[in-house]
Write an enzyme that holds these catalytic residues in place. Structure first.
Site, PDB file in Angstrom:
ATOM      1  N   GLU A  64      29.747  43.228  41.129  1.00  0.00           N
ATOM      2  CA  GLU A  64      31.092  42.815  40.738  1.00  0.00           C
ATOM      3  C   GLU A  64      32.102  43.876  41.207  1.00  0.00           C
ATOM      4  O   GLU A  64      33.164  43.549  41.736  1.00  0.00           O
ATOM      5  CB  GLU A  64      31.087  42.761  39.205  1.00  0.00           C
ATOM      6  CG  GLU A  64      32.066  41.836  38.584  1.00  0.00           C
ATOM      7  CD  GLU A  64      32.002  42.013  37.062  1.00  0.00           C
ATOM      8  OE1 GLU A  64      30.889  42.060  36.477  1.00  0.00           O
ATOM      9  OE2 GLU A  64      33.085  42.113  36.462  1.00  0.00           O
ATOM     10  N   ASP A  68      34.868  43.027  44.020  1.00  0.00           N
ATOM     11  CA  ASP A  68      36.275  43.235  43.669  1.00  0.00           C
ATOM     12  C   ASP A  68      36.966  44.040  44.768  1.00  0.00           C
ATOM     13  O   ASP A  68      38.080  43.712  45.183  1.00  0.00           O
ATOM     14  CB  ASP A  68      36.331  43.968  42.323  1.00  0.00           C
ATOM     15  CG  ASP A  68      37.717  44.472  41.985  1.00  0.00           C
ATOM     16  OD1 ASP A  68      38.513  43.660  41.489  1.00  0.00           O
ATOM     17  OD2 ASP A  68      37.996  45.663  42.217  1.00  0.00           O
ATOM     18  N   ASN A 133      33.635  36.965  36.915  1.00  0.00           N
ATOM     19  CA  ASN A 133      32.733  38.092  37.156  1.00  0.00           C
ATOM     20  C   ASN A 133      31.657  37.755  38.183  1.00  0.00           C
ATOM     21  O   ASN A 133      31.418  38.520  39.109  1.00  0.00           O
ATOM     22  CB  ASN A 133      32.072  38.533  35.846  1.00  0.00           C
ATOM     23  CG  ASN A 133      33.078  39.098  34.860  1.00  0.00           C
ATOM     24  OD1 ASN A 133      34.219  39.393  35.229  1.00  0.00           O
ATOM     25  ND2 ASN A 133      32.687  39.250  33.607  1.00  0.00           N
ATOM     26  N   GLU A 136      33.109  37.447  41.697  1.00  0.00           N
ATOM     27  CA  GLU A 136      33.264  38.748  42.368  1.00  0.00           C
ATOM     28  C   GLU A 136      31.906  39.269  42.846  1.00  0.00           C
ATOM     29  O   GLU A 136      31.777  39.796  43.954  1.00  0.00           O
ATOM     30  CB  GLU A 136      33.895  39.769  41.413  1.00  0.00           C
ATOM     31  CG  GLU A 136      35.384  39.549  41.205  1.00  0.00           C
ATOM     32  CD  GLU A 136      36.012  40.601  40.308  1.00  0.00           C
ATOM     33  OE1 GLU A 136      37.152  41.005  40.574  1.00  0.00           O
ATOM     34  OE2 GLU A 136      35.364  41.029  39.320  1.00  0.00           O
TER      35      GLU A 136
END
Lengths: 249, 249
Positions: A64, A68, A133, A136
């Protein structure tokens, strides 16, 4: 002999599962993955208590973080090129809107990623953020599996082209419905919404909407109010027709 | 004829300047740039009031946004791979340390980027952050000029290898000086610091330090205290000797 048979029998369902997973992931990606284990990791919740070959716990949280960062840099480059007049403050603000928790949750939900989650807890108990979540984490998996260029390609094809409308983000477009109506009037096309009601699982009333342009269904949506459903259907129609609209404008 | 000569005369100094700029930038990059204008932009301060061919103001601020994003994703990927046991919180914290304002200013200063700044104001008036800002803009320029892979390569070769020591960032290493002393004792090598004093431009006293290992100069540093200069010299020696130290440990 019996042992070999047992092994084959044992392996076979997992291979089948892998095959289905591979197909579904390929469909979402728009290309074939090289290494499935990255994607498996992207959907493994901490509660599954899985360990890698070195004994480190497997969960999507590290991916994640990676996803991101990749999403942030691809969106940054897109905005930099797309809006040559935007200053640093504008670019920062626009990126925040695109990668907002709400938007990432929407993306994760639209890609139906939650179906892949491996967990000891029912994913419906995780709350809304699970969608963003794992979305990502999925981006992070693409980076590890195929490198930056594929990651960028995926974000362009599947996210930017279909979900990122800068004018809308700038607040210049009040609603997609008005945008669609305006375009139909300009193009002398008929349009209508076809609305029906139904009851959801927990007795919640839903409104289903079909948007017809020149008597052809161009999009569908379902929401807890008629207005919301019409707006979502219009948004879907907008992105489907975007190329056409942009060319005509 | 006179007009042509004039043109040549007019063009010639600028070409020479470009040549010097090209050479200096190539030296910093470790490879040849394709398009110099991105690097020129990375060093153009808003006060220079320059416009691009479309009339948009040129300044390094937009590139800073882009470079910050690229740096963030390259460092994220590095940490992800380098520390397989670090969770999301650890990775986030470590990245913040690496891309801290203080660290970016140090990098910008070490690359001596301020020499290229084009501005109506003397860059010394901008304060310390100018170094970090143009450093980020420089990374943005590399991305635009050569793409993500070169950008990643530059960050690995010139930053991570030479400036990023995870143990130090974790606070496990108290000082580079003690690390160097410890290593020399273990390897049965002699070491000594050679210190001299001098006066800086504004009458500030500086301490210059040379670090000798087995009677060979391995690094030099200059600072406002003897202690600081020794620590910086040790840090430089550490990164120069890093491969060797890591192999021996």
């Amino acid at each position: 002999m019996r042992r070999i048979l047992k092994k084959i029998l044992k392996k076979s369902p997992s291979s089948n599962q892998d095959g289905v997973f591979f197909e579904k992931i390929s469909q979402i990606l728009g290309f074939k993955p090289n290494t499935l284990k990255y994607y498996e990791k992207a959907f493994t919740h901490r509660s599954a208590n899985k360990l890698d070959e070195k004994g480190n716990p497997i969960s999507y949280e590290r991916l994640e973080f990676l996803g991101d960062a990749m999403l942030g840099s691809v969106i940054a480059a897109h905005l930099y090129n797309k809006v040559p007049t935007g200053d640093e403050g504008y670019l920062t603000k626009m990126r925040s809107k695109i990668v907002s928790r709400e938007h990432l949750n929407e993306l994760g939900r639209d890609f139906k990623l939650v179906q892949f989650v491996e967990s000891k807890v029912n994913p419906s108990h995780f709350g809304d953020n699970i969608h963003g979540n794992i979305f990502e984490a999925f981006i992070g998996a693409i980076y590890l599996d195929k490198g930056f260029e594929y990651c960028e390609k995926f974000i362009h094809e599947k996210i930017i082209k279909q979900y990122v409308n800068i004018e809308r983000l700038e607040g210049k477009v009040i609603s997609y419905k008005s945008l669609i109506i305006e375009w139909c009037q300009k193009e002398k096309k008929s349009f209508r919404f076809d609305v029906f009601e139904d009851n959801g699982k927990e007795g919640i009333k839903y409104f289903g909407v079909k948007l017809f342009i020149d008597e052809e269904v161009v999009s569908k949506a379902r929401a807890t109010s008629k207005k919301k459903a019409e707006e979502t259907a219009s948004k879907r129609a907008f992105f489907a027709l975007q190329d056409l609209i942009e060319k005509k404008q």
